[in-house]
Design a protein around this motif. Sequence first.
Motif, mmCIF file in Angstrom:
data_model
loop_
_atom_site.group_PDB
_atom_site.id
_atom_site.type_symbol
_atom_site.label_atom_id
_atom_site.label_comp_id
_atom_site.label_asym_id
_atom_site.label_seq_id
_atom_site.Cartn_x
_atom_site.Cartn_y
_atom_site.Cartn_z
ATOM 1 N N GLU A 1 0.833 -1.211 0.000
ATOM 2 C CA GLU A 1 0.000 0.000 0.000
ATOM 3 C C GLU A 1 0.866 1.259 0.000
ATOM 4 O OE1 GLU A 1 -2.578 -0.418 3.362
ATOM 5 O OE2 GLU A 1 -4.006 -1.669 2.266
ATOM 6 N N GLN A 2 1.952 1.231 0.748
ATOM 7 C CA GLN A 2 2.851 2.383 0.772
ATOM 8 C C GLN A 2 3.487 2.604 -0.597
ATOM 9 O OE1 GLN A 2 5.676 1.673 3.892
ATOM 10 N NE2 GLN A 2 4.186 2.003 5.539
ATOM 11 N N ASP B 1 1.430 9.109 -6.088
ATOM 12 C CA ASP B 1 1.917 10.482 -5.909
ATOM 13 C C ASP B 1 2.902 10.864 -7.009
ATOM 14 O OD1 ASP B 1 0.378 10.667 -3.620
ATOM 15 O OD2 ASP B 1 2.070 10.353 -2.245
ATOM 16 N N ASP B 2 3.821 9.965 -7.302
ATOM 17 C CA ASP B 2 4.806 10.232 -8.362
ATOM 18 C C ASP B 2 4.124 10.383 -9.714
ATOM 19 O OD1 ASP B 2 6.746 10.065 -6.429
ATOM 20 O OD2 ASP B 2 7.451 8.061 -7.013
ATOM 21 N N GLU C 1 2.360 13.755 -9.899
ATOM 22 C CA GLU C 1 3.352 14.820 -10.095
ATOM 23 C C GLU C 1 3.838 14.842 -11.543
ATOM 24 O OE1 GLU C 1 5.722 18.010 -9.691
ATOM 25 O OE2 GLU C 1 4.221 17.304 -8.259
ATOM 26 N N ALA C 2 4.097 13.668 -12.105
ATOM 27 C CA ALA C 2 4.537 13.591 -13.503
ATOM 28 C C ALA C 2 3.442 14.107 -14.438
ATOM 29 C CB ALA C 2 4.902 12.155 -13.854
ATOM 30 N N GLU C 3 2.192 13.779 -14.131
ATOM 31 C CA GLU C 3 1.080 14.268 -14.964
ATOM 32 C C GLU C 3 0.977 15.789 -14.890
ATOM 33 O OE1 GLU C 3 -2.278 12.069 -13.519
ATOM 34 O OE2 GLU C 3 -1.859 10.348 -14.802
ATOM 35 N N ARG C 4 1.166 16.362 -13.694
ATOM 36 C CA ARG C 4 1.117 17.822 -13.554
ATOM 37 C C ARG C 4 2.240 18.474 -14.351
ATOM 38 N NH1 ARG C 4 -0.688 16.652 -8.244
ATOM 39 N NH2 ARG C 4 1.439 16.530 -7.436
#
Length: 124
Positions: free
Chosen positions: A78-79, A86-87, A90-93
């Motif tokens: 899960e972690q 999250d990564d 961020e890459a999509e943003r």
Amino acid sequence: PRDVAVDYQSLYEEVKDSIDDYRTRERKALDEVESLKDKEEATQQRILELERENDALKHALQRQQRPVVEGDQVDVIEQLHAKFNDDTEEAERRHAAELRTAQSRADAKIKAYRDAAEVSAREC
């Protein structure tokens, strides 16, 4: 006292000025109260946001501090999944920002070519 002249006009003006001054101060006080209410509401919202963020950080810290036991592999997965998400976000943003930049540059070049073509067409 019968021969004392009373200047009713000046008394009226004095009372009127006093009432106007009171209303002005009242209006300022009410505006200040509204402003303080707005600030209080914004502060309360920020407190709630910070409390939620604090709870999330506490939960994440607790999850990280737990020792990994062989049967606790689900938490590890899960972690990793959360970190991957999250990564990915961020890459999509970053990709969206780069895409917007590239699009605006392309639009500017196309406009420049069209403007040059129009000028050239007029000269012919």
